[in-house]
Write a protein that holds these residues in place. Structure first.
Motif, PDB file in Angstrom:
ATOM      1  N   SER A 108       7.589  14.091  42.746  1.00  0.00           N
ATOM      2  CA  SER A 108       7.749  14.649  44.090  1.00  0.00           C
ATOM      3  C   SER A 108       6.717  15.743  44.346  1.00  0.00           C
ATOM      4  O   SER A 108       6.757  16.788  43.681  1.00  0.00           O
ATOM      5  CB  SER A 108       9.157  15.234  44.261  1.00  0.00           C
ATOM      6  N   PRO A 109       5.797  15.557  45.290  1.00  0.00           N
ATOM      7  CA  PRO A 109       4.873  16.638  45.646  1.00  0.00           C
ATOM      8  C   PRO A 109       5.607  17.893  46.109  1.00  0.00           C
ATOM      9  O   PRO A 109       5.196  19.014  45.793  1.00  0.00           O
ATOM     10  CB  PRO A 109       4.043  16.029  46.787  1.00  0.00           C
TER      11      PRO A 109
ATOM     12  N   LYS B  63       6.892  19.954  43.247  1.00  0.00           N
ATOM     13  CA  LYS B  63       5.772  20.681  42.651  1.00  0.00           C
ATOM     14  C   LYS B  63       5.437  21.920  43.476  1.00  0.00           C
ATOM     15  O   LYS B  63       5.210  23.005  42.930  1.00  0.00           O
ATOM     16  CB  LYS B  63       4.559  19.765  42.525  1.00  0.00           C
TER      17      LYS B  63
ATOM     18  N   ASP C  59       1.329  14.904  43.295  1.00  0.00           N
ATOM     19  CA  ASP C  59       1.765  16.234  42.879  1.00  0.00           C
ATOM     20  C   ASP C  59       0.642  17.027  42.220  1.00  0.00           C
ATOM     21  O   ASP C  59       0.554  18.251  42.384  1.00  0.00           O
ATOM     22  CB  ASP C  59       2.965  16.130  41.938  1.00  0.00           C
TER      23      ASP C  59
ATOM     24  N   CYS D  93      -1.553  18.341  44.884  1.00  0.00           N
ATOM     25  CA  CYS D  93      -0.852  19.417  45.596  1.00  0.00           C
ATOM     26  C   CYS D  93      -1.116  20.767  44.946  1.00  0.00           C
ATOM     27  O   CYS D  93      -1.302  21.776  45.639  1.00  0.00           O
ATOM     28  CB  CYS D  93       0.656  19.155  45.612  1.00  0.00           C
TER      29      CYS D  93
ATOM     30  N   ASP E 262       9.510  10.962  46.064  1.00  0.00           N
ATOM     31  CA  ASP E 262       8.618  10.725  44.935  1.00  0.00           C
ATOM     32  C   ASP E 262       7.504   9.756  45.337  1.00  0.00           C
ATOM     33  O   ASP E 262       7.754   8.755  46.026  1.00  0.00           O
ATOM     34  CB  ASP E 262       9.393  10.135  43.760  1.00  0.00           C
TER      35      ASP E 262
ATOM     36  N   ARG F 217       1.594   9.117  40.948  1.00  0.00           N
ATOM     37  CA  ARG F 217       0.535  10.034  40.520  1.00  0.00           C
ATOM     38  C   ARG F 217      -0.719   9.214  40.239  1.00  0.00           C
ATOM     39  O   ARG F 217      -0.683   8.259  39.472  1.00  0.00           O
ATOM     40  CB  ARG F 217       0.958  10.802  39.269  1.00  0.00           C
TER      41      ARG F 217
END
Length: 390
Positions: free
Chosen positions: A14-15, A18, A179, A182, A205, A208
């Protein structure tokens, strides 16, 4: 710092979570840092901040379920974006750092205030004795693409278009792909002065894709880069995207095309920043020579954009001929529906993108196949409330 991503696109994170961790770290590092938000800090998955800091709260009654609260808390929550933005800019003008988070659809509420503050920044930069101010840093999540319950009223990326057409050239619109990106974007926002940064990301989510060095490289080289793990040399088509969900759809389209058209050569270019009339940030725009290195001189470009397609199309026109680029994006179609159906309704899905390539190649049966699959997903979503295509 993530030094290597073993299998790009396989693991999901989840960005927003993060970013919540990064905000919590900032509270610990900087005793003058404030975070401003409507009553959505937890909803936006920034809840890690409550592990280290309290919500500002006066002498009002408290309930047992209330989060940590204190008269000197530095998490300021109020269901008024107007008041929050005004308070935050006052704090910034004192030379101290702050950030504001909100649902994407609610940022347009304060558009006029944002424009007035940008006018102030422009004039302040012309006054010799004025010190540079910390940037206005806006965190935009709960986006139009993942409003599965709130629906059409909560679907609006309109602020992006406003900021990207301002000739003052003081706005950076950031689109971290995951993430890891980010974290790099967050640091860039804190470093910047006398500008506005709008970072757009999702709280759900997402895969990546890139490591920390790659994310940093994007900012140092005009806000875009080739994703080598998904790209061929001497491509027949270039696919590109700005936005985490849009990137996933473009990369999935490439898998579909390679399966259905063996031998096709494709390249993916990830865009992490846009500014006035350009890819990249205000201070590091992609040059035309860099553009050709990434996008080639003449190959067809198919783009998938988080916001309105006309906004990105106008930027591409500063680099290449209009007819060369097809841009997908939010076309103001929405409702309370499933995630993939939302993409289908706006023509931003992997099959819409794959169909564009098939059309250029004259593969009419393949185009029909892709649209049949989209229609099948639509029927499944309407009947069962779930997507056939995940």
């Amino acid at each position: 710092m993530i030094e290597h991503v073993e299998n790009p696109g396989v693991e999901n994170f989840s960005p927003a979570e993060k970013v919540g961790e990064l905000l919590a770290d900032q509270f610990k590092k900087n005793p003058f840092f404030y975070f401003f938000s409507p009553d959505e800090t937890t909803s936006n998955r920034f809840e890690k901040v409550f592990d280290v800091e309290k919500r500002a709260w006066g002498d009002l009654a408290k309930e047992a379920w209330d989060l940590p609260e204190s008269p000197d808390g530095r998490i300021v929550e109020m269901l008024s974006e107007n008041v929050l933005f005004s308070t935050m800019t006052g704090h910034l003008m004192n030379g101290e750092q702050a950030m504001m988070g909100s649902y994407e659809a609610f940022y347009p509420i304060i558009t006029s205030q944002i424009l007035q503050h940008l006018k102030f920044i422009k004039q302040a930069r012309e006054v010799e004795w004025r010190e540079p101010m910390p940037a206005v840093n806006l965190l935009s999540t709960s986006t139009c693409w993942r409003q599965d319950h709130n629906g059409y009223t909560h679907q609006s990326p309109a602020l992006l278009s406003t900021l990207l057409t301002l000739p003052t050239n003081l706005c950076n619109c950031l689109f971290p792909v995951d993430d890891v990106a980010c974290e790099v974007a967050f640091d860039k926002m804190l470093e910047s002065r006398d500008c506005l940064n709008l970072m757009t990301f999702n709280k759900t989510d997402v895969p990546r894709y890139i490591d920390t060095n790659h994310a940093k490289y994007q900012y140092e080289n005009g806000g875009a880069s080739i994703f080598q793990f998904a790209s061929d040399d001497k491509p027949d088509f270039v696919l590109t995207a700005a936005g985490d969900i849009q990137t996933t759809e473009a990369l999935e389209a490439m898998k579909i095309l390679r399966r259905d058209l063996p031998g096709i050569r494709l390249r993916f270019v990830g865009i992490t920043a846009l500014s006035y009339r350009a890819i990249g940030t205000c201070k590091n725009k992609l040059s035309k020579s860099q553009f050709e290195e990434l996008f080639t001189a003449d190959k067809p470009i198919i783009a998938n954009f988080h916001g309105y397609p006309e906004t990105l199309a106008a930027i591409f026109e500063n680099y290449t001929a209009r007819g060369r680029v097809k841009v997908h994006g939010f076309i103001e179609e929405g409702s309370t529906t499933t995630p993939f159906e939302m993409l289908r309704k706006n023509g931003c899905s992997r099959y819409d993108i794959a169909a564009d390539v098939a059309k250029v190649l004259g593969r009419t049966k393949l185009v029909a196949k892709y649209y049949d699959l989209l229609n099948e997903n639509h029927n499944t979503a309407v009947k069962f409330g779930e997507d056939l295509i995940k």
